[in-house]
Design a protein around this motif. Structure first.
Motif, short mmCIF file in Angstrom:
data_model
loop_
_atom_site.label_atom_id
_atom_site.label_comp_id
_atom_site.label_asym_id
_atom_site.label_seq_id
_atom_site.Cartn_x
_atom_site.Cartn_y
_atom_site.Cartn_z
N ASP A 191 10.75 -2.54 -7.19
CA ASP A 191 10.79 -2.18 -6.04
C ASP A 191 9.71 -2.69 -4.61
O ASP A 191 8.17 -3.54 -4.72
N PRO A 192 10.08 -2.07 -3.41
CA PRO A 192 9.39 -2.88 -2.40
C PRO A 192 8.58 -2.07 -1.57
O PRO A 192 7.70 -2.11 -0.87
N TYR A 193 8.32 -1.08 -2.33
CA TYR A 193 7.31 0.62 -1.86
C TYR A 193 5.85 0.01 -2.00
O TYR A 193 5.55 -0.11 -2.92
N GLY A 194 4.99 0.79 -1.06
CA GLY A 194 3.31 0.23 -1.53
C GLY A 194 3.16 -0.77 -1.54
O GLY A 194 1.87 -1.30 -1.89
N ILE A 195 3.62 -2.32 -0.96
CA ILE A 195 3.65 -3.32 -0.92
C ILE A 195 2.53 -3.78 0.02
O ILE A 195 2.46 -3.25 1.13
N ALA A 196 1.16 -4.00 -0.02
CA ALA A 196 0.58 -4.50 0.78
C ALA A 196 0.41 -5.50 1.55
O ALA A 196 1.02 -6.89 1.01
N THR A 197 0.14 -5.72 2.83
CA THR A 197 0.70 -6.57 3.84
C THR A 197 -1.12 -8.05 4.03
O THR A 197 -2.12 -7.22 3.43
N ARG A 198 -1.11 -9.37 4.57
CA ARG A 198 -2.28 -10.08 4.63
C ARG A 198 -2.14 -10.35 6.07
O ARG A 198 -0.55 -10.49 6.65
N GLU A 199 -3.06 -10.92 6.69
CA GLU A 199 -3.36 -11.85 7.89
C GLU A 199 -3.54 -13.07 7.99
O GLU A 199 -4.64 -13.18 6.95
N ASP A 200 -2.87 -13.10 8.59
CA ASP A 200 -3.77 -14.61 8.67
C ASP A 200 -5.17 -15.11 9.25
O ASP A 200 -4.87 -14.54 10.92
N PRO A 201 -6.18 -16.02 8.52
CA PRO A 201 -7.89 -15.36 9.45
C PRO A 201 -7.52 -16.89 10.96
O PRO A 201 -8.25 -16.15 11.36
N THR A 202 -6.39 -17.05 10.62
CA THR A 202 -6.35 -17.60 12.18
C THR A 202 -5.35 -17.59 13.82
O THR A 202 -5.78 -17.54 14.78
N ASN A 203 -4.37 -16.47 12.73
CA ASN A 203 -3.83 -15.82 13.90
C ASN A 203 -3.67 -14.06 13.37
O ASN A 203 -2.98 -13.92 12.30
N THR A 204 -4.60 -13.49 14.46
CA THR A 204 -4.10 -11.67 13.62
C THR A 204 -2.90 -11.36 13.68
O THR A 204 -2.29 -10.11 14.04
N ASN A 205 -2.11 -11.70 14.85
CA ASN A 205 -0.52 -11.75 15.48
C ASN A 205 0.11 -12.13 14.13
O ASN A 205 1.84 -11.05 14.93
N LEU A 206 -0.08 -12.34 12.95
CA LEU A 206 1.03 -12.85 12.05
C LEU A 206 0.21 -12.19 10.57
O LEU A 206 -0.78 -11.84 10.34
N VAL A 207 1.00 -10.74 10.47
CA VAL A 207 1.05 -9.99 9.39
C VAL A 207 1.82 -9.97 8.38
O VAL A 207 3.08 -9.61 8.68
N VAL A 208 2.03 -10.21 7.36
CA VAL A 208 3.28 -10.80 6.40
C VAL A 208 2.27 -9.69 5.23
O VAL A 208 2.09 -9.80 4.77
N PRO A 209 3.75 -9.60 4.25
CA PRO A 209 3.69 -8.51 3.04
C PRO A 209 2.98 -9.29 1.97
O PRO A 209 3.32 -11.11 2.15
N THR A 210 2.01 -9.05 0.85
CA THR A 210 1.89 -10.00 -0.16
C THR A 210 2.62 -10.54 -1.31
O THR A 210 2.40 -11.36 -2.24
N GLU A 211 3.26 -9.60 -0.99
CA GLU A 211 4.46 -9.76 -2.61
C GLU A 211 6.08 -9.00 -2.03
O GLU A 211 6.20 -8.96 -0.72
N LEU A 212 6.83 -10.02 -2.81
CA LEU A 212 8.43 -9.35 -2.51
C LEU A 212 9.09 -8.94 -3.47
O LEU A 212 8.90 -9.30 -4.83
N PRO A 213 9.89 -7.41 -3.30
CA PRO A 213 10.67 -7.09 -4.20
C PRO A 213 11.73 -7.83 -4.73
O PRO A 213 12.44 -8.44 -3.97
N THR A 214 11.92 -7.37 -6.01
CA THR A 214 13.42 -7.78 -6.62
C THR A 214 14.22 -7.19 -6.60
O THR A 214 15.48 -7.67 -7.43
N GLY A 215 14.64 -5.46 -6.51
CA GLY A 215 15.21 -4.47 -6.87
C GLY A 215 15.18 -3.61 -5.23
O GLY A 215 14.07 -3.74 -4.74
N ASN A 216 15.54 -2.37 -5.89
CA ASN A 216 15.92 -1.19 -4.60
C ASN A 216 14.87 0.16 -5.05
O ASN A 216 14.11 0.67 -3.81
N GLY A 217 14.21 -0.61 -6.47
CA GLY A 217 13.32 0.85 -6.65
C GLY A 217 14.37 2.07 -6.82
O GLY A 217 13.91 3.27 -7.05
N VAL A 218 16.21 2.55 -6.65
CA VAL A 218 16.44 3.73 -6.88
C VAL A 218 17.57 3.36 -7.50
O VAL A 218 17.96 2.37 -7.47
N TRP A 219 17.93 4.50 -7.86
CA TRP A 219 19.48 4.23 -9.01
C TRP A 219 20.46 4.43 -7.90
O TRP A 219 20.43 5.99 -6.45
N ALA A 220 21.49 3.94 -8.37
CA ALA A 220 22.65 4.37 -7.21
C ALA A 220 24.39 4.43 -8.52
O ALA A 220 24.10 3.60 -9.25
#
Length: 358
Positions: A191-220
């Motif tokens: 699931d994509p919830y609670g995923i931390a982020t990381r910042e480019d040390p040379t560019n504080t304007n660039l903040v991205v997730p540390t991992e990517l989800p493969t599902g939705n996390g909920v029943w449907a």
């Protein structure tokens, strides 16, 4: 989540619903006389090309087991993003992301199985494995001249789904073949919830997730109906569908330090579409189709307060070119090229499938 200001509206989508007139010809369909109760009687088995079209777009109701391995690749390029939330694979990633451009690659390997218990009832199961890679680019602080980028990739088991199709009414001279279906999707992917982020040390304007989800996390739960009518020399059918996402609680729905529990209610979706396919001969068929999906806004609940996620609604429209080729009486090749026509759709999607009956 009151601090969420903008949300990317990208749903890999796509649900596959079509309204398809198929130019086939009377000899190809091998349709016989009409019985006394006005039901269409097919005296001969349809050609392999016709069976392939029915299997992919409607329901074949074959009494043989069908195994269908496949691979799908989709690519999207989004520019000028300034995000406080992140939408990925039909789910919300809650974090602070600042990027000017995102290039996403999603590759899905899956195995579908289908079996017709009777001439009215068919079971289906789909098991996907997803690999995702996203490259984030941004200029420096205050739009400086420096351009930097970071790449995040992940893979694993996706959300497994099962389906049941039932032929409610058989085709007659005056009415179409009516099939209703019911499906369930389990949150077996990451699931994509609670995923931390990381910042480019040379560019504080660039903040991205540390991992990517493969599902939705909920029943449907999905439901829909498909209507098919033989109009010599064509087959016409239309499909409509609805997906209901069940609200789910999570221990952490924020990328901030420390856990922040809450509930996520993903927006439900409505699907429809149309297209045409042509059986060129006994083994080869070509198709054109358009599918559309409308996704409602999602909601999050934290600390007893429920908020709609602004920008989480989406319209996903895809135009597809497809074809099937029967290599033998047991094995076929199915291809499809999808082109996104709305901002929320993937730019391009390419699918190869190989159904076979052991």
């Amino acid at each position: 989540m009151g601090d969420i200001t903008t949300l990317t509206r990208k749903r890999a989508s796509i649900a596959s619903v079509f309204f398809v007139p198929v130019a086939l010809g009377a000899a190809t369909l091998a349709q016989g006389q009409v019985s006394s109760d006005d039901e269409v009687v097919r005296e001969a088995k349809p050609s392999r090309s016709v069976e392939n079209v029915l299997r992919e777009e409607h329901a074949l109701f074959s009494d043989r087991l069908t195994l269908e391995p496949g691979i799908n690749y989709s690519y999207s390029d989004r520019s000028q993003l300034a995000l406080r939330g992140f939408l990925a694979l039909d789910a919300i990633f809650l974090g602070e992301i600042n990027v000017d451009n995102v290039k996403s690659h999603i590759t899905t390997l899956d195995l579908s199985t289908r079996y017709g218990l009777t001439d009215r009832l068919e079971l289906g199961l789909n098991i996907p494995v997803v690999y995702r890679s996203s490259t984030y680019r941004s200029t420096g602080v205050e739009s400086g001249p420096e351009l930097s980028e970071l790449t995040t990739d992940d893979g694993g088991l996706g959300d497994i789904s099962a389906s049941l199709s039932y032929r409610l009414l058989p085709e007659t001279q005056s009415r179409p073949d009516v099939v209703i279906n019911l499906g369930v999707r389990a949150p077996t992917g990451t699931d994509p919830y609670g995923i931390a982020t990381r910042e480019d040390p040379t560019n504080t304007n660039l903040v991205v997730p540390t991992e990517l989800p493969t599902g939705n996390g909920v029943w449907a739960v999905t439901t829909g109906a498909s209507l098919l009518k033989t109009l010599d020399p064509a087959i016409v059918f239309t499909n409509l569908g609805y997906t209901y996402n069940i609200e789910e609680s999570f221990d952490d729905i924020s990328a901030s330090e420390g856990k922040q529990s809450g509930k996520v209610d993903l927006g439900d979706s409505i699907r429809a579409g149309f297209g045409t396919a042509f059986a060129l001969n006994e083994r080869l068929s070509l198709s054109l189709s358009y599918s559309h999906e409308y996704i409602k806004k999602s909601k999050t609940t934290r600390g007893g307060e429920t908020n709609k996620v602004i920008g989480s609604d989406a319209n996903v429209g895809v135009f597809s070119l497809g074809g099937t080729y029967a290599m033998s009486d047991k094995t076929s090749i199915v291809t499809s090229l999808g082109m996104g026509l709305t901002d929320d759709a993937s730019d391009i999607s390419l699918t190869f499938r190989m159904p076979f009956q052991p």
